[in-house]
Design a protein around this motif. Structure first.
Motif, PDB file in Angstrom:
ATOM      1  N   CYS A 186      75.033  76.493  86.688  1.00 46.70           N
ATOM      2  CA  CYS A 186      75.174  77.907  87.047  1.00 46.70           C
ATOM      3  C   CYS A 186      75.651  78.006  88.483  1.00 46.70           C
ATOM      4  N   LEU A 213      72.971  83.556  88.157  1.00 44.05           N
ATOM      5  CA  LEU A 213      71.926  82.781  87.480  1.00 44.05           C
ATOM      6  C   LEU A 213      71.311  81.697  88.354  1.00 44.05           C
ATOM      7  N   GLU A 243      76.161  86.526  79.228  1.00 45.72           N
ATOM      8  CA  GLU A 243      77.463  86.263  79.847  1.00 45.72           C
ATOM      9  C   GLU A 243      78.574  87.123  79.252  1.00 45.72           C
ATOM     10  N   CYS A 266      78.804  75.064  81.038  1.00 45.55           N
ATOM     11  CA  CYS A 266      79.105  75.966  82.143  1.00 45.55           C
ATOM     12  C   CYS A 266      79.858  77.161  81.570  1.00 45.55           C
TER      13      CYS A 266
END
Length: 131
Positions: A7, A11, A77, A99
């Motif tokens: 992150c 985050l 996200e 990721c």
């Protein structure tokens, strides 16, 4: 099953990731992703990263996320990002991890200005907490 995740934005804040996954996660460890730049997203307080030669994105590596945690994070996200495998470095090792990368079709939403974590903590997060 463990799903390590790198992150690089909001985050990294323990309270935010804990709220998103709805539990207290183990603290992350500092990590770096080479040849990616971390840019401001137009009219947002969160960043997006894209491949950028010579740039390094610093972030946190969370190593003990569950499949349920990843499902919560995928929803958080949203449409701008896709979860991809990347290789990050910590002080002791290299790791292949998940990721969230901004999708190429949304690169035009990235500003030229680099995203600044300290500015987020000091200004953007402070403003959110005042609401």
């Amino acid at each position: 099953m463990q799903n390590p995740l790198f992150c690089y934005g909001t985050l990294m804040v323990p309270e935010i990731i804990n709220r998103v996954v709805q539990r207290s996660v183990q603290p992350g460890i500092p990590a770096e992703l080479e040849n990616f730049g971390c840019f401001k997203v137009r009219q947002q307080s969160f960043p997006g990263i894209r491949p950028t030669n010579g740039k390094t994105t610093r972030g946190m590596l969370y190593q003990e996320l569950t499949t349920a945690d990843i499902e919560h994070l995928d929803r958080y996200e949203g449409y701008l990002y896709s979860r991809e495998r990347v290789r990050v470095s910590t002080s002791t090792n290299d790791h292949t991890v998940w990721c969230y990368l901004i999708k190429p079709e949304y690169y035009p939403e990235l500003l030229q200005e680099m995203w600044d974590y300290q500015h987020f903590l000091n200004v953007d997060l402070a403003n959110l907490n005042r609401r």
